[in-house]
Design a protein around this motif. Structure first.
Motif, PDB file in Angstrom:
ATOM      1  N   LYS A 153     -11.605  -7.624   4.290  1.00 29.89           N
ATOM      2  CA  LYS A 153     -10.495  -6.661   4.350  1.00 29.89           C
ATOM      3  C   LYS A 153      -9.209  -7.332   4.838  1.00 29.89           C
ATOM      4  CE  LYS A 153     -11.533  -2.283   3.294  1.00 29.89           C
ATOM      5  NZ  LYS A 153     -10.640  -1.388   2.499  1.00 29.89           N
ATOM      6  N   TYR A 154      -9.345  -8.220   5.825  1.00 27.54           N
ATOM      7  CA  TYR A 154      -8.157  -8.902   6.334  1.00 27.54           C
ATOM      8  C   TYR A 154      -7.533  -9.787   5.250  1.00 27.54           C
ATOM      9  CZ  TYR A 154      -9.455  -7.418  11.067  1.00 27.54           C
ATOM     10  OH  TYR A 154      -9.745  -6.676  12.192  1.00 27.54           O
ATOM     11  N   LEU A 155      -8.403 -10.457   4.488  1.00 25.94           N
ATOM     12  CA  LEU A 155      -7.899 -11.292   3.386  1.00 25.94           C
ATOM     13  C   LEU A 155      -7.184 -10.431   2.351  1.00 25.94           C
ATOM     14  CD1 LEU A 155     -10.951 -13.695   2.945  1.00 25.94           C
ATOM     15  CD2 LEU A 155      -8.672 -14.342   3.753  1.00 25.94           C
ATOM     16  N   LEU A 156      -7.763  -9.277   2.050  1.00 26.85           N
ATOM     17  CA  LEU A 156      -7.141  -8.366   1.094  1.00 26.85           C
ATOM     18  C   LEU A 156      -5.822  -7.831   1.644  1.00 26.85           C
ATOM     19  CD1 LEU A 156      -7.301  -6.822  -1.585  1.00 26.85           C
ATOM     20  CD2 LEU A 156      -8.567  -5.023  -0.369  1.00 26.85           C
ATOM     21  N   ALA A 157      -5.797  -7.513   2.942  1.00 29.55           N
ATOM     22  CA  ALA A 157      -4.575  -6.990   3.561  1.00 29.55           C
ATOM     23  C   ALA A 157      -3.438  -7.998   3.459  1.00 29.55           C
ATOM     24  CB  ALA A 157      -4.838  -6.644   5.022  1.00 29.55           C
ATOM     25  N   SER A 158      -3.748  -9.267   3.648  1.00 28.61           N
ATOM     26  CA  SER A 158      -2.715 -10.297   3.571  1.00 28.61           C
ATOM     27  C   SER A 158      -2.177 -10.445   2.159  1.00 28.61           C
ATOM     28  CB  SER A 158      -3.270 -11.637   4.046  1.00 28.61           C
ATOM     29  OG  SER A 158      -2.267 -12.635   4.038  1.00 28.61           O
ATOM     30  N   ALA A 159      -3.009 -10.103   1.151  1.00 29.05           N
ATOM     31  CA  ALA A 159      -2.640 -10.322  -0.252  1.00 29.05           C
ATOM     32  C   ALA A 159      -2.312  -9.036  -1.003  1.00 29.05           C
ATOM     33  CB  ALA A 159      -3.770 -11.061  -0.966  1.00 29.05           C
ATOM     34  N   SER A 160      -2.094  -7.942  -0.284  1.00 29.96           N
ATOM     35  CA  SER A 160      -1.794  -6.659  -0.945  1.00 29.96           C
ATOM     36  C   SER A 160      -0.306  -6.587  -1.263  1.00 29.96           C
ATOM     37  CB  SER A 160      -2.222  -5.486  -0.053  1.00 29.96           C
ATOM     38  OG  SER A 160      -3.627  -5.451   0.048  1.00 29.96           O
ATOM     39  N   PHE A 165       0.438  -4.225  -6.075  1.00 28.74           N
ATOM     40  CA  PHE A 165      -0.934  -3.952  -5.671  1.00 28.74           C
ATOM     41  C   PHE A 165      -0.934  -2.767  -4.705  1.00 28.74           C
ATOM     42  CE2 PHE A 165      -2.783  -8.530  -6.175  1.00 28.74           C
ATOM     43  CZ  PHE A 165      -2.382  -8.528  -7.506  1.00 28.74           C
ATOM     44  N   PRO A 166      -2.050  -2.036  -4.624  1.00 28.14           N
ATOM     45  CA  PRO A 166      -2.124  -0.918  -3.676  1.00 28.14           C
ATOM     46  C   PRO A 166      -2.080  -1.405  -2.225  1.00 28.14           C
ATOM     47  CG  PRO A 166      -3.930  -0.844  -5.281  1.00 28.14           C
ATOM     48  CD  PRO A 166      -3.294  -2.184  -5.409  1.00 28.14           C
ATOM     49  N   LYS A 167      -1.705  -0.510  -1.331  1.00 33.42           N
ATOM     50  CA  LYS A 167      -1.783  -0.814   0.097  1.00 33.42           C
ATOM     51  C   LYS A 167      -3.261  -0.926   0.494  1.00 33.42           C
ATOM     52  CE  LYS A 167       0.730   2.871   0.995  1.00 33.42           C
ATOM     53  NZ  LYS A 167       1.316   3.222  -0.313  1.00 33.42           N
ATOM     54  N   CYS A 168      -3.516  -1.736   1.505  1.00 32.93           N
ATOM     55  CA  CYS A 168      -4.891  -1.933   1.971  1.00 32.93           C
ATOM     56  C   CYS A 168      -5.136  -1.081   3.210  1.00 32.93           C
ATOM     57  CB  CYS A 168      -5.128  -3.412   2.284  1.00 32.93           C
ATOM     58  SG  CYS A 168      -6.754  -3.767   2.999  1.00 32.93           S
ATOM     59  N   GLU A 169      -6.185  -0.271   3.169  1.00 36.12           N
ATOM     60  CA  GLU A 169      -6.520   0.578   4.317  1.00 36.12           C
ATOM     61  C   GLU A 169      -7.551  -0.134   5.184  1.00 36.12           C
ATOM     62  OE1 GLU A 169      -8.059   5.106   5.409  1.00 36.12           O
ATOM     63  OE2 GLU A 169      -7.598   4.556   3.322  1.00 36.12           O
ATOM     64  N   LEU A 170      -7.264  -0.230   6.481  1.00 43.88           N
ATOM     65  CA  LEU A 170      -8.159  -0.924   7.401  1.00 43.88           C
ATOM     66  C   LEU A 170      -8.022  -0.309   8.789  1.00 43.88           C
ATOM     67  CD1 LEU A 170     -10.042  -3.311   8.165  1.00 43.88           C
ATOM     68  CD2 LEU A 170      -7.992  -4.716   8.408  1.00 43.88           C
ATOM     69  N   ASN A 171      -9.144   0.161   9.342  1.00 49.95           N
ATOM     70  CA  ASN A 171      -9.158   0.759  10.681  1.00 49.95           C
ATOM     71  C   ASN A 171      -8.110   1.876  10.819  1.00 49.95           C
ATOM     72  OD1 ASN A 171     -11.184  -1.050  11.437  1.00 49.95           O
ATOM     73  ND2 ASN A 171      -9.708  -2.571  12.146  1.00 49.95           N
ATOM     74  N   ASP A 172      -8.016   2.702   9.773  1.00 48.56           N
ATOM     75  CA  ASP A 172      -7.114   3.865   9.760  1.00 48.56           C
ATOM     76  C   ASP A 172      -5.631   3.482   9.685  1.00 48.56           C
ATOM     77  OD1 ASP A 172      -9.248   5.679   9.913  1.00 48.56           O
ATOM     78  OD2 ASP A 172      -9.324   5.484  12.102  1.00 48.56           O
ATOM     79  N   TYR A 173      -5.352   2.242   9.360  1.00 46.92           N
ATOM     80  CA  TYR A 173      -3.968   1.782   9.171  1.00 46.92           C
ATOM     81  C   TYR A 173      -3.824   1.247   7.752  1.00 46.92           C
ATOM     82  CZ  TYR A 173      -3.347   2.065  14.254  1.00 46.92           C
ATOM     83  OH  TYR A 173      -3.263   2.508  15.554  1.00 46.92           O
ATOM     84  N   LEU A 174      -2.580   1.229   7.288  1.00 48.67           N
ATOM     85  CA  LEU A 174      -2.287   0.669   5.974  1.00 48.67           C
ATOM     86  C   LEU A 174      -1.583  -0.678   6.145  1.00 48.67           C
ATOM     87  CD1 LEU A 174      -0.976   3.855   4.113  1.00 48.67           C
ATOM     88  CD2 LEU A 174      -3.246   2.790   3.888  1.00 48.67           C
ATOM     89  N   PHE A 175      -1.952  -1.619   5.283  1.00 49.39           N
ATOM     90  CA  PHE A 175      -1.367  -2.955   5.362  1.00 49.39           C
ATOM     91  C   PHE A 175      -0.894  -3.413   3.987  1.00 49.39           C
ATOM     92  CE2 PHE A 175      -4.180  -2.646   8.983  1.00 49.39           C
ATOM     93  CZ  PHE A 175      -3.428  -3.228   9.998  1.00 49.39           C
TER      94      PHE A 175
END
Length: 428
Positions: A153-160, A165-175
């Motif tokens: 998820k962290y890798l996806l968040a860095s590359a969103s 590309f869509p925003k990445c949802e992680l631990n109730d936050y968007l990245f």
């Protein structure tokens, strides 16, 4: 001393970093820390896992379907576009519904290549950058943080790369993509304890000029544009891998050249030394004879154009050769022999060495500028070559030419010097 590698983001331009990895493998470069943003974070994770060969193979096999579920015909003409209207409409409907392209294959690729056990047990430290949305607060995600089991998820968040590309949802936050804060995390590498950093940019104009030409930071960037961040053309990806390899080998002084790439020379040719001395004289003449500042001296301009604080005598010559080779439309994806290129330049610019070559008519400054700027760069240099070689036939004083075309005159001077010819300097 801890050495870090910092990898920039840039979509499919990340193929350039595969060429970099191939080069440092051959050179036996070891490193203790890796940082990355966006595609650089994924490439970096493979380095942490000691899977350099797998990284290179990933880019050799890269295609559209490994990142996006639906391909849109970007390069179609209008007739073809209308024929594909149903597919295009379907793509955009899904794009709007998902608030970005369908990147299911990209998520699957991250899952395939990220090995949590290998990554966390590696002796190499790691950090990536992502940005919280909508606050745009940046987050440095370290290896320790990734022990929570959310590595993919962290890798996806860095590359969103929102909004593509869509925003990445992680631990109730968007990245969203870390590039919104720092697309080349050199600072993060320093924070993680790096004493030396090898930074690999994906932009031919440096993202972080403040880190260029600094002690303990080797800043590698593309010598030519890498194209679009979503260019999946296999030919372009192969070319970018090769360019990454060439530029890295030049950065470590294993190959010669500034932008174009040459087999290494054991010593500086006499002709290079001869031209350099003439260039110093020329720059002085230019400042005295023409309305230019010291900042417009050819030697200074060569450094500025190549984002260098300093160029060696050899690099000064290669930098001028770069401009000539570009005019000749020579490929940057080949490894050249210096003597062969000089020979080809002589053939290309042979005509103005003939005394019967057409001279410039007698013109004032305004007319001269108009006449020359309507010519191709090659033709301008040819006219200047003839003026330098046959000043007695030229109807325009050389000091007048220098006022407008000092840099191009220096290129002409290089060509003359490379043929072993001399000029009467008092006529300049």
């Amino acid at each position: 001393m801890k050495k870090a590698i910092a990898l920039a983001g840039g979509g499919t331009k990340g193929a350039y970093q595969a060429g970099f990895v191939k080069a440092i493998q051959e050179l036996g470069i070891k490193y203790d820390i890796v940082t990355g943003t966006s595609i650089g974070s994924l490439n970096g994770a493979l380095l942490v896992q000691h899977e350099e060969d797998r990284l290179i193979e990933l880019w050799k096999q890269m295609n559209y379907s490994r990142v996006l579920a639906n391909q849109i015909p970007i390069k179609l003409n209008i007739d073809e576009f209308l024929k594909e209207s149903n597919r295009v409409t379907s793509f955009f409907k899904k794009y709007m519904q998902e608030k970005g392209a369908d990147i299911t294959p990209f998520k699957e690729m991250i899952h395939e290549y990220y090995n949590e056990e290998k990554f966390l047990s590696s002796n190499i430290d790691y950090g990536l950058v992502t940005v919280e949305f909508p606050s745009l607060k940046h987050h440095y995600i370290t290896k320790e943080i990734m022990r929570d089991g959310n590595g993919e998820k962290y890798l996806l968040a860095s590359a969103s790369c929102y909004p593509a590309f869509p925003k990445c949802e992680l631990n109730d936050y968007l990245f969203i993509d870390g590039g919104y804060y720092d697309n080349l995390p050199i600072e993060l590498a320093l924070r993680l304890g790096a004493d030396e950093v090898i930074a690999v940019d994906l932009d031919d104009k440096p993202i972080h000029k403040q880190f260029v030409n600094k002690p303990n930071i080797l800043y590698i960037r593309p010598s030519f544009s890498l194209g679009s961040f979503l260019d999946f053309d296999p030919k372009h990806i192969t070319q970018n891998i090769l360019l990454g390899y060439f530029d890295t080998m030049k950065a470590f002084k294993k190959l010669d050249g500034v932008r174009y790439t040459f087999y290494p020379l054991s010593e500086v040719p006499d002709m290079f030394n001869s031209f350099y001395l003439k260039l110093l004289i020329f720059d002085h003449k230019l400042s005295k004879s023409a309305l230019v500042s010291d900042e417009d001296a050819v030697s200074t301009r060569l450094c500025r154009n190549n984002n260098r604080s300093y160029l060696t005598i050899k690099e000064m010559n290669y930098a001028l050769m770069d401009d000539i080779m570009s005019i000749m439309q020579m490929s940057p994806y080949e490894l050249y022999k210096t003597d062969d290129v000089i020979m080809n330049i002589h053939k290309e610019f042979e005509a103005p060495f003939n005394s019967n070559y057409e001279v410039l008519p007698e013109l004032n400054v305004k007319e001269l500028v108009s006449a020359l700027t309507n010519l191709s760069k090659k033709d301008i240099i040819c006219k200047l070559l003839h003026c330098l070689l046959y000043p007695e036939t030229s109807k325009i004083p050389l000091h007048l030419i220098l006022n407008v075309f000092g840099y191009e005159t220096a290129i002409a001077l290089w060509i003359i010097t490379s043929k072993g010819m001399e000029l009467k300097w008092q006529e300049l």
